[in-house]
Write a protein that holds these residues in place. Structure first.
Motif, mmCIF file in Angstrom:
data_model
loop_
_atom_site.group_PDB
_atom_site.id
_atom_site.type_symbol
_atom_site.label_atom_id
_atom_site.label_comp_id
_atom_site.label_asym_id
_atom_site.label_seq_id
_atom_site.Cartn_x
_atom_site.Cartn_y
_atom_site.Cartn_z
ATOM 1 N N ARG A 32 0.994 -1.253 0.209
ATOM 2 C CA ARG A 32 -0.593 0.247 -0.179
ATOM 3 C C ARG A 32 0.359 1.132 -0.336
ATOM 4 O O ARG A 32 0.533 2.022 -0.874
ATOM 5 N N ALA A 33 2.027 0.846 0.772
ATOM 6 C CA ALA A 33 2.761 2.541 1.049
ATOM 7 C C ALA A 33 3.867 2.704 -0.735
ATOM 8 O O ALA A 33 5.153 3.378 -0.765
ATOM 9 N N GLY A 34 3.920 1.189 -1.377
ATOM 10 C CA GLY A 34 4.846 1.390 -2.208
ATOM 11 C C GLY A 34 6.272 0.931 -2.360
ATOM 12 O O GLY A 34 6.993 2.018 -2.831
ATOM 13 N N LEU A 35 6.642 0.342 -0.951
ATOM 14 C CA LEU A 35 7.799 0.109 -0.596
ATOM 15 C C LEU A 35 8.732 -0.964 -1.159
ATOM 16 O O LEU A 35 7.367 -1.824 -2.040
ATOM 17 N N PRO A 36 9.265 -0.902 -1.106
ATOM 18 C CA PRO A 36 10.170 -2.153 -1.461
ATOM 19 C C PRO A 36 10.217 -3.971 -0.671
ATOM 20 O O PRO A 36 10.043 -3.819 0.762
ATOM 21 N N LEU A 37 9.804 -4.616 -1.522
ATOM 22 C CA LEU A 37 9.374 -5.867 -0.930
ATOM 23 C C LEU A 37 11.139 -6.421 0.290
ATOM 24 O O LEU A 37 12.342 -6.101 -1.157
ATOM 25 N N PRO A 38 10.813 -6.842 1.259
ATOM 26 C CA PRO A 38 12.881 -7.310 1.538
ATOM 27 C C PRO A 38 12.917 -8.345 0.964
ATOM 28 O O PRO A 38 12.333 -9.119 0.733
ATOM 29 N N GLU A 39 14.428 -7.950 0.717
ATOM 30 C CA GLU A 39 15.444 -9.650 0.377
ATOM 31 C C GLU A 39 15.032 -10.510 1.431
ATOM 32 O O GLU A 39 14.998 -9.938 2.410
ATOM 33 N N LYS A 40 15.640 -11.078 0.663
ATOM 34 C CA LYS A 40 15.105 -12.392 2.390
ATOM 35 C C LYS A 40 15.903 -12.851 2.928
ATOM 36 O O LYS A 40 17.682 -12.200 2.480
ATOM 37 N N GLY A 41 15.755 -12.064 3.577
ATOM 38 C CA GLY A 41 16.827 -12.394 5.515
ATOM 39 C C GLY A 41 17.258 -11.079 5.323
ATOM 40 O O GLY A 41 18.528 -11.057 6.305
ATOM 41 N N HIS A 42 17.014 -10.131 4.768
ATOM 42 C CA HIS A 42 17.311 -8.638 4.465
ATOM 43 C C HIS A 42 17.256 -7.659 5.211
ATOM 44 O O HIS A 42 16.960 -6.886 3.704
ATOM 45 N N PRO A 43 15.636 -7.876 5.756
ATOM 46 C CA PRO A 43 14.871 -6.385 4.893
ATOM 47 C C PRO A 43 15.588 -5.168 5.735
ATOM 48 O O PRO A 43 16.125 -4.512 6.385
ATOM 49 N N LEU A 44 14.345 -3.958 5.139
ATOM 50 C CA LEU A 44 15.868 -2.161 5.184
ATOM 51 C C LEU A 44 14.783 -1.784 6.057
ATOM 52 O O LEU A 44 13.626 -1.116 6.164
ATOM 53 N N THR A 45 15.661 -1.679 6.542
ATOM 54 C CA THR A 45 15.247 0.017 8.305
ATOM 55 C C THR A 45 14.760 0.813 6.703
ATOM 56 O O THR A 45 15.035 1.464 5.766
ATOM 57 N N LEU A 46 13.260 1.805 7.665
ATOM 58 C CA LEU A 46 12.793 3.195 7.134
ATOM 59 C C LEU A 46 14.237 4.399 6.168
ATOM 60 O O LEU A 46 14.012 4.756 5.363
ATOM 61 N N GLN A 47 14.944 4.145 7.287
ATOM 62 C CA GLN A 47 16.558 4.586 7.195
ATOM 63 C C GLN A 47 16.801 4.840 5.389
ATOM 64 O O GLN A 47 17.466 5.621 4.913
ATOM 65 N N GLN A 48 17.114 3.312 5.869
ATOM 66 C CA GLN A 48 17.445 2.710 4.122
ATOM 67 C C GLN A 48 16.618 2.569 3.704
ATOM 68 O O GLN A 48 17.064 3.145 2.555
ATOM 69 N N ILE A 49 15.183 2.821 3.627
ATOM 70 C CA ILE A 49 14.832 2.920 2.312
ATOM 71 C C ILE A 49 14.736 4.625 2.153
ATOM 72 O O ILE A 49 14.906 4.964 0.512
ATOM 73 N N ALA A 50 14.562 5.239 2.579
ATOM 74 C CA ALA A 50 15.139 6.408 2.398
ATOM 75 C C ALA A 50 16.110 6.970 1.335
ATOM 76 O O ALA A 50 15.977 8.131 0.897
ATOM 77 N N ASP A 51 16.872 6.874 2.052
ATOM 78 C CA ASP A 51 18.537 6.742 1.330
ATOM 79 C C ASP A 51 18.926 6.269 0.261
ATOM 80 O O ASP A 51 18.467 6.879 -1.299
#
Length: 113
Positions: A67-86
């Protein structure tokens, strides 16, 4: 007890290992129950992953992503919101606002009969 150990060493070893495993998993269940009971509806922070936000707010994380249009996490390595923003080159406050709006919308939908 020594006689049992001498007669059936493998059986005693299996019993000890099963007991240790059961104790470990029971401890994990108790730990998670206590932790998440105290971390309900946490304010969204840059260090959080979408999975953490979803767990804290009782919402499905992959639906928040979609819903937010955020990337799906890679297996075993979810991104923090800071990493998504970066990765997007936007301020983290923008991603947090997007996640908060999505969470509010999903909660409103759950509250409707």
């Amino acid at each position: 007890m020594k006689a049992l150990l001498r007669r059936h060493p493998l059986l005693v070893l299996a019993f000890v290992l099963a007991s240790l495993g059961a104790t470990f998993f029971a401890g994990r269940i108790v730990w998670n129950a206590i932790y998440w009971a105290q971390h309900r509806q946490e304010p969204v922070q840059p260090w959080m992953t979408v999975g953490y936000v979803g767990r804290s707010w009782g919402l499905p994380p992959r639906e928040i992503d979609a819903r937010a249009g955020l990337p799906l996490p890679e297996k075993g390595h979810p991104l923090t919101l800071q990493q998504i923003a970066d990765q997007r080159g936007v301020p983290v406050a923008e991603i947090i606002a997007l996640v908060e709006a999505t969470v509010a919308q999903m909660q409103a939908e759950q509250a409707q009969p």
